[in-house]
Write a protein that holds these residues in place. Structure first.
Motif, short mmCIF file in Angstrom:
data_model
loop_
_atom_site.label_atom_id
_atom_site.label_comp_id
_atom_site.label_asym_id
_atom_site.label_seq_id
_atom_site.Cartn_x
_atom_site.Cartn_y
_atom_site.Cartn_z
N ILE A 175 -19.87 -38.29 14.83
CA ILE A 175 -19.51 -39.70 15.00
C ILE A 175 -18.10 -40.02 14.52
N ALA A 176 -17.47 -39.10 13.78
CA ALA A 176 -16.10 -39.33 13.31
C ALA A 176 -15.44 -37.98 13.09
N ILE A 177 -14.11 -37.97 13.15
CA ILE A 177 -13.37 -36.72 13.01
C ILE A 177 -12.07 -37.00 12.26
N ALA A 178 -11.63 -36.04 11.45
CA ALA A 178 -10.37 -36.18 10.73
C ALA A 178 -9.79 -34.80 10.49
N GLN A 179 -8.48 -34.76 10.25
CA GLN A 179 -7.75 -33.51 10.10
C GLN A 179 -6.98 -33.50 8.79
N VAL A 180 -7.12 -32.44 7.99
CA VAL A 180 -6.33 -32.23 6.77
C VAL A 180 -5.85 -30.79 6.79
N GLY A 181 -4.54 -30.60 6.86
CA GLY A 181 -4.01 -29.24 6.94
C GLY A 181 -4.58 -28.53 8.15
N SER A 182 -5.14 -27.34 7.94
CA SER A 182 -5.72 -26.57 9.04
C SER A 182 -7.21 -26.82 9.22
N THR A 183 -7.76 -27.78 8.45
CA THR A 183 -9.20 -28.04 8.48
C THR A 183 -9.52 -29.34 9.22
N THR A 184 -10.45 -29.23 10.15
CA THR A 184 -10.97 -30.39 10.87
C THR A 184 -12.36 -30.69 10.34
N ALA A 185 -12.58 -31.94 9.96
CA ALA A 185 -13.90 -32.35 9.48
C ALA A 185 -14.56 -33.26 10.51
N VAL A 186 -15.83 -33.01 10.76
CA VAL A 186 -16.62 -33.84 11.65
C VAL A 186 -17.77 -34.44 10.84
N LEU A 187 -17.87 -35.76 10.86
CA LEU A 187 -19.02 -36.43 10.24
C LEU A 187 -20.16 -36.36 11.24
N ASN A 188 -21.22 -35.68 10.85
CA ASN A 188 -22.32 -35.46 11.77
C ASN A 188 -23.17 -36.72 11.93
N ALA A 189 -23.85 -36.80 13.08
CA ALA A 189 -24.60 -38.01 13.42
C ALA A 189 -25.79 -38.23 12.51
N ASP A 190 -26.18 -37.23 11.72
CA ASP A 190 -27.29 -37.44 10.79
C ASP A 190 -26.89 -38.33 9.62
N GLY A 191 -25.58 -38.55 9.45
CA GLY A 191 -25.10 -39.44 8.40
C GLY A 191 -25.18 -38.89 7.00
N ARG A 192 -25.44 -37.60 6.86
CA ARG A 192 -25.55 -37.02 5.52
C ARG A 192 -24.95 -35.61 5.44
N SER A 193 -24.17 -35.23 6.42
CA SER A 193 -23.51 -33.93 6.37
C SER A 193 -22.18 -33.98 7.12
N VAL A 194 -21.31 -33.07 6.71
CA VAL A 194 -19.99 -32.92 7.33
C VAL A 194 -19.81 -31.45 7.70
N THR A 195 -19.29 -31.19 8.90
CA THR A 195 -18.99 -29.82 9.30
C THR A 195 -17.48 -29.61 9.25
N LEU A 196 -17.07 -28.55 8.56
CA LEU A 196 -15.66 -28.23 8.38
C LEU A 196 -15.28 -27.04 9.27
#
Length: 349
Positions: free
Chosen positions: A66-87
């Motif tokens: 449901i959301a995405i952001a970038q820091v350095g070489s890492t992309t983070a995705v906020l997963n739709a379950d609302g309680r985990s992030v995939t890096l």
């Protein structure tokens, strides 16, 4: 032809000025304005059709996001379950490590941004900062119906479905200040220091009012606001302080700038535009349309929004970002179609 173009521009400015006066509000009567505001049902993205062709670039397995952001070489995705992030480290590159999913001790997370070399997420239990390696810290605070998060200097801003903007100071033990007067605070736009004349300007996208509403977060004063079509859903602010928004219901995009803000661009786009991303180096605005599984890049360097690139996307794109290091476009699907990475070389205007 030139005379018609001039008349159109003048008419647009006059219309925008009239709308700004109509929607103007000040700190003393902000709550009253919210109570009397003309509202629409918040627009939602159209359901994507089955992808007719292979999405451009590289598609990396990823659960619904449901959301995405970038820091350095890492992309983070906020997963739709609302309680985990995939890096994801350099998604799409060869020999990259497998994605890492970080389970968090909170639930109901709704938004995720990049801030000060880390990722910042918000939910009903408070704010959580996640480092690119997956370590996290929590600033616990009960937040009623959060929707959005942003950072301005050392202050963290949280928007809610209750029409409030919470301003958290740097001190983690201090209580936030509350600014009311909105119907919803779906997106918070903060103009960067590079925005000449409007640096630090804070604006709110309110989907219920389909409007962009600037606000002084120090005084709580609402500035002159503008309508954004009849169903605006998302917005981004670029390095110049221009605010771009998607008119999902009307199949349009809008651009605003100034203090007070003025509409500078209104353009028809592909069906059901939703997610946005800004390419700072090339001054391109990427617009993803779920109605046709496409993303289109518009050149903003001359202010006319000329189309420069068009790509096929994964289905139901919910969020996009541009990697500032390599200009690659990253898109995430809300239905689990994956994380898509399109290198800048594949979309060179």
């Amino acid at each position: 032809m030139e005379d018609m173009h001039v008349r159109t521009k003048v008419a647009a400015v006059l219309l925008a000025t009239t709308m700004a006066v109509t929607l103007a509000a000040c700190g003393d009567n902000a709550s009253e304005n919210a109570d009397n505001a003309q509202t629409v049902a918040p627009a939602v993205a159209a359901e994507s059709p089955a992808t007719p062709a292979s999405p451009a670039g590289v598609n990396v397995p990823q659960v619904a996001g449901i959301a995405i952001a970038q820091v350095g070489s890492t992309t983070a995705v906020l997963n739709a379950d609302g309680r985990s992030v995939t890096l994801h480290v350099q998604p799409g590159a060869m020999d990259t490590p497998p994605p890492k999913t970080v389970s968090l001790p909170v639930s109901g997370l709704v938004d995720l941004i990049a801030a000060d070399g880390a990722f910042l997420a918000v939910g009903p239990d408070g704010l959580i900062e996640i480092a690119p390696d997956g370590a996290f810290t929590i600033r616990r605070d009960s937040i009623d119906s959060p929707l959005s998060v942003a950072v301005k200097g050392d202050q963290t801003l949280v928007g809610t479905a209750k029409g409030t903007l919470l301003v958290y100071p740097a001190d983690p033990h201090a209580s936030p200040r509350t600014i009311g007067g909105f119907v919803r605070v779906d997106r918070i736009l903060v103009a960067p220091d590079t925005a000449d004349g409007v640096d630090g300007q804070v604006s709110v996208l309110d989907r219920a009012q389909s409007a962009i509403l600037p606000v002084d977060i120090e005084t709580g004063e609402h500035k002159a606001a503008l309508r954004a079509g009849n169903g605006a859903t998302n917005a981004v602010v670029d390095r110049f302080g221009r605010i771009m928004a998607t008119g999902t219901r009307d199949d349009e995009i809008y651009a605003y700038y100034g203090a007070p803000i003025v509409m500078r661009l209104r353009r028809p786009v592909s069906p059901s535009p939703y997610a946005l991303a800004y390419d700072e180096k090339r001054d391109l605005l990427w617009v993803s349309s779920t109605g046709v599984n496409e993303a289109v890049a518009y050149d903003l360097s001359r202010g006319d929004g000329k189309e420069r690139a068009r790509i096929a996307t994964v289905g139901q794109v919910s969020a996009m970002t541009v990697d500032p290091a390599n200009g690659g476009l990253l898109l995430v699907s809300a239905r689990g179609d994956g994380l898509q990475f399109v290198p800048a070389t594949a979309t060179t205007p």
